[in-house]
Design an enzyme around this catalytic site. Structure first.
Site, PDB file in Angstrom:
ATOM      1  N   TRP A   1      15.437 -12.803  -3.246  1.00 60.52           N
ATOM      2  CA  TRP A   1      15.956 -11.882  -4.258  1.00 60.52           C
ATOM      3  C   TRP A   1      16.215 -10.491  -3.719  1.00 60.52           C
ATOM      4  O   TRP A   1      16.993  -9.739  -4.292  1.00 60.52           O
ATOM      5  CB  TRP A   1      15.012 -11.805  -5.450  1.00 60.52           C
ATOM      6  CG  TRP A   1      13.739 -11.057  -5.189  1.00 60.52           C
ATOM      7  CD1 TRP A   1      12.574 -11.561  -4.705  1.00 60.52           C
ATOM      8  CD2 TRP A   1      13.513  -9.663  -5.386  1.00 60.52           C
ATOM      9  NE1 TRP A   1      11.638 -10.565  -4.581  1.00 60.52           N
ATOM     10  CE2 TRP A   1      12.186  -9.392  -4.997  1.00 60.52           C
ATOM     11  CE3 TRP A   1      14.294  -8.605  -5.855  1.00 60.52           C
ATOM     12  CZ2 TRP A   1      11.624  -8.119  -5.057  1.00 60.52           C
ATOM     13  CZ3 TRP A   1      13.735  -7.338  -5.913  1.00 60.52           C
ATOM     14  CH2 TRP A   1      12.417  -7.109  -5.524  1.00 60.52           C
TER      15      TRP A   1
ATOM     16  N   TRP B   1      -2.711   7.711  -0.306  1.00 54.87           N
ATOM     17  CA  TRP B   1      -3.885   8.052  -1.113  1.00 54.87           C
ATOM     18  C   TRP B   1      -4.553   6.822  -1.702  1.00 54.87           C
ATOM     19  O   TRP B   1      -5.762   6.644  -1.608  1.00 54.87           O
ATOM     20  CB  TRP B   1      -3.488   9.028  -2.212  1.00 54.87           C
ATOM     21  CG  TRP B   1      -4.641   9.395  -3.086  1.00 54.87           C
ATOM     22  CD1 TRP B   1      -4.912   8.921  -4.338  1.00 54.87           C
ATOM     23  CD2 TRP B   1      -5.698  10.305  -2.770  1.00 54.87           C
ATOM     24  NE1 TRP B   1      -6.067   9.475  -4.815  1.00 54.87           N
ATOM     25  CE2 TRP B   1      -6.575  10.336  -3.873  1.00 54.87           C
ATOM     26  CE3 TRP B   1      -5.988  11.104  -1.658  1.00 54.87           C
ATOM     27  CZ2 TRP B   1      -7.719  11.124  -3.905  1.00 54.87           C
ATOM     28  CZ3 TRP B   1      -7.126  11.896  -1.687  1.00 54.87           C
ATOM     29  CH2 TRP B   1      -7.972  11.901  -2.794  1.00 54.87           C
TER      30      TRP B   1
ATOM     31  N   GLU C   1      -6.288   9.358   4.318  1.00 53.65           N
ATOM     32  CA  GLU C   1      -6.636  10.441   3.390  1.00 53.65           C
ATOM     33  C   GLU C   1      -8.014  10.199   2.771  1.00 53.65           C
ATOM     34  O   GLU C   1      -8.121   9.486   1.790  1.00 53.65           O
ATOM     35  CB  GLU C   1      -5.580  10.548   2.294  1.00 53.65           C
ATOM     36  CG  GLU C   1      -4.204  10.858   2.841  1.00 53.65           C
ATOM     37  CD  GLU C   1      -3.198  11.154   1.744  1.00 53.65           C
ATOM     38  OE1 GLU C   1      -3.589  11.608   0.644  1.00 53.65           O
ATOM     39  OE2 GLU C   1      -2.011  10.928   1.970  1.00 53.65           O
TER      40      GLU C   1
ATOM     41  N   ASP D   1       0.117  20.400  -3.364  1.00 57.54           N
ATOM     42  CA  ASP D   1      -1.041  20.000  -4.184  1.00 57.54           C
ATOM     43  C   ASP D   1      -2.221  20.952  -4.028  1.00 57.54           C
ATOM     44  O   ASP D   1      -3.376  20.533  -4.125  1.00 57.54           O
ATOM     45  CB  ASP D   1      -1.491  18.577  -3.856  1.00 57.54           C
ATOM     46  CG  ASP D   1      -0.519  17.541  -4.371  1.00 57.54           C
ATOM     47  OD1 ASP D   1       0.284  17.885  -5.258  1.00 57.54           O
ATOM     48  OD2 ASP D   1      -0.548  16.409  -3.887  1.00 57.54           O
TER      49      ASP D   1
END
Length: 617
Positions: A110, A138, A179, A248
């Protein structure tokens, strides 16, 4: 990074030998639904070439699942926009061998040739472009990294597997996104991992005659996290460059309203936050031993927001709770640049903080920190003035990549185009530009920099597997996808077949044996429930070469189990039936069965050999 949600194009994708826990987004989740305006190939012009800067861009494989104008695929890339593309993310098995995160990354019925090949095909028109596969993120967590890095034997398993994997799929390097390492043990093991990875890449290049694979890492920007996890003097010689995640710094996980990616500190915030900005983080890495030319400054194409506790108190340092869910990102407190430009076009007020050198906007009680063309230009001037190695973006798909903003003036990638112009001398065209590739683009290194070239010849597949060949429009379905939105459609001549439309191209697909495609239900079901009256025949199979992987053929989902309530995205076993499992997406549950007599293992979230002890309890 927070765990994100995403919509499946094919809701019956089965996690056979893939632990698929939902799309991962670096530092923020995103699930976008909108009207798409696809742009294909384009040309670039050149202004003043500044060839010494690196301009990487992160590509997220889950952006393909968004709808409308927010859907992003490799072909939306403009040649010359970036010097490197980092593919987020590669994954790791429990035995520390590597694998694809998403079955759609690899060739299958697909998804056609798969995202890995589609990204690496961009190098045909952007001949200086390098690609890297980024491992981690993360939501990947720390446990597998810690276990893998704990011994030389387990590190070797990962390293050998990663090198083989990226060579097989045509990547030019390996990016480590752990992380985060934390503590003396992690710090020492991280150094050992990077040293051994670099040495193995050098050895592999020497034995094969190929250019060495690049070795890079995404690294923390917060001072405490830097101190806890990175032995920078011993890491520095082994990285070609690092990607400093200088964003962030503030977000709605805390009530204090601040800037997502401030260039400098501001007196609007308490003095304890003075080190939480781009300049302080980059300087800190350099002071600790990372050469400036190896520090690539992070640039976000998204922003973070709050609902103000007091709508009249709009200065940074006020308080609030997460901003309301936006139209596209659908995650409280997170928004894409193309959403902010629409907010501004619809009456939001833009403010500028002269100390932090970034904008913010206010619309009622909604307060958003973001970056725009002005702040990007200021940061590029800073990168050049301070002598850093370049700038990277997280991510390609959150910029206004298709010039869909009502006030865009037709400019494709308005944010990333600033980086391309200021650091690379590349002028990104406006929408509808000439569809020819640039003859030259900015090179990635200058004399004295670590080698950055790594042209790769894709390795021929090592195994032979029998698959159903994905085909473009068939004779019986000529132009069936013309003018249709992406999705599944019935085959007018065969109840056992159906068509997947992606970007106006059709892919012929077949239901599992004995099932028929239902146009109303939009999945394969029994003949009595399908509502189809066309004679059913099976699609032919062909034997094709493919990269080493496992079968991804699946059974179609059945109707939703009413008793199961989705509280989070992911895969879940069915306690009453080991052969079945449930996929939750945006609070909606989809029922599946494992193929070929396999059972669902709740611990690995894969279909594997039957083992009653592994069933969901």
């Amino acid at each position: 990074m927070l765990l994100g949600k995403f919509l499946l194009v094919a809701s019956f994708i089965l996690p056979i030998a893939y632990t698929w826990t939902g799309a991962t987004i670096r530092n923020h989740p995103a699930d976008v639904v909108a009207a798409r305006n696809k742009i294909t190939s384009r040309s670039v012009a050149r202004s003043e070439p500044t060839n010494s800067y690196i301009r990487p861009c992160y590509f997220t494989n889950w952006a393909q699942y968004r709808q409308g104008r927010a859907k992003f695929v490799p072909e939306d890339y403009t040649p010359g926009l970036c010097t490197h593309i980092l593919f987020a993310f590669g994954w790791m098995n429990a035995d520390y061998t590597v694998r694809a995160y998403d079955p759609a990354d690899l060739p299958n019925d697909w998804a056609g040739e798969g995202m890995y090949r589609r990204v690496n095909k961009l190098k045909v028109t952007d001949t200086q472009l390098k690609t890297l596969l980024s491992f981690g993120g993360w939501s990947f967590g720390t446990a597998l990294f810690q276990g893998m890095a704990a011994s030389s034997a387990s590190r070797k398993v990962f390293i050998d597997s990663a090198i083989t994997f990226v060579r097989t799929w045509g990547f030019d390097g390996i990016d480590i996104d752990w992380e985060y390492p934390s503590g003396a043990t992690d710090m020492a093991n991280y150094v050992a991992l990077v040293k051994e990875l670099k040495a193995a890449c050098e050895s592999e290049a020497g034995s094969t005659g190929k250019d060495r694979l690049l070795v890079t890492a995404a690294v923390a920007a917060g001072p405490a996290t830097i101190d806890a996890g990175y032995d920078i003097p011993n890491l520095a010689p082994n990285f070609d460059f690092i990607l400093l995640m200088s964003y962030d710094f503030f977000g709605a996980w805390a009530s204090l309203v601040g800037f997502n990616s401030p260039l400098y500190a501001t007196t609007e915030l308490p003095a304890e936050w003075n080190g939480w900005n781009v300049d302080s983080s980059a300087r800190y890495w350099n002071q600790k031993g990372m050469p400036k030319e190896k520090i690539i400054v992070g640039m976000p194409t998204y922003g973070r927001g709050w609902t103000l506790n007091n709508a009249s108190a709009i200065n940074p340092g006020t308080s609030g709770s997460p901003a309301k869910i936006t139209q596209y990102v659908q995650e409280a407190g997170v928004g894409a640049y193309f959403e902010f430009c629409e907010m501004l076009a619809n009456g939001a007020t833009r403010y500028w903080d002269s100390q932090s050198q970034v904008p913010y906007l206010v619309q009622g009680n909604q307060w958003w920190s973001y970056d725009d063309e002005e702040s990007f230009a200021n940061k590029m001037a800073y990168v050049k003035r301070e002598g850093y190695g370049g700038a990277f973006v997280w991510t390609l798909d959150f910029d206004d990549f298709n010039a869909g903003c009502s006030n865009s003036n037709g400019q494709l990638y308005p944010l990333i185009s600033v980086i391309a112009k200021e650091l690379g001398g590349v002028i990104i065209p406006k929408k509808g530009g000439v569809t020819t590739a640039p003859t030259t683009v900015a090179t990635t290194v200058t004399t004295g920099r670590p080698p950055m070239t790594s042209a790769v010849t894709t390795t021929t597949a090592a195994t032979t597997t029998t698959t159903r060949a994905a085909t473009t429009t068939t004779a019986s379905n000529t132009n069936v996808c013309s003018g249709k939105s992406d999705g599944f459609y019935p085959n007018s001549n065969n109840c056992g077949l159906f068509v997947l439309c992606l970007s106006s191209k059709s892919y012929s697909m077949s239901c599992p044996s004995g099932l028929q495609y239902s146009a109303s239900l939009k999945y394969c079901t029994t003949s009595t429930a399908s509502g189809c009256s066309v004679t059913t025949t099976r699609a032919p199979t062909t034997t094709t070469k493919s990269a080493p992987t496992v079968t991804t053929t699946t059974r179609a989902p059945t109707t939703t189990t009413p008793a199961f309530k989705c509280t989070k995205d992911g895969f879940f076993g069915v306690p009453s039936d080991c052969l079945k499992f449930i996929r939750c997406v945006n609070g909606i549950s989809y029922n599946f069965e494992c193929p070929n007599g396999l059972s669902f293992h709740a611990d690995t979230m894969m279909c594997d050999r039957p083992d009653p002890s592994k069933c969901a309890k």
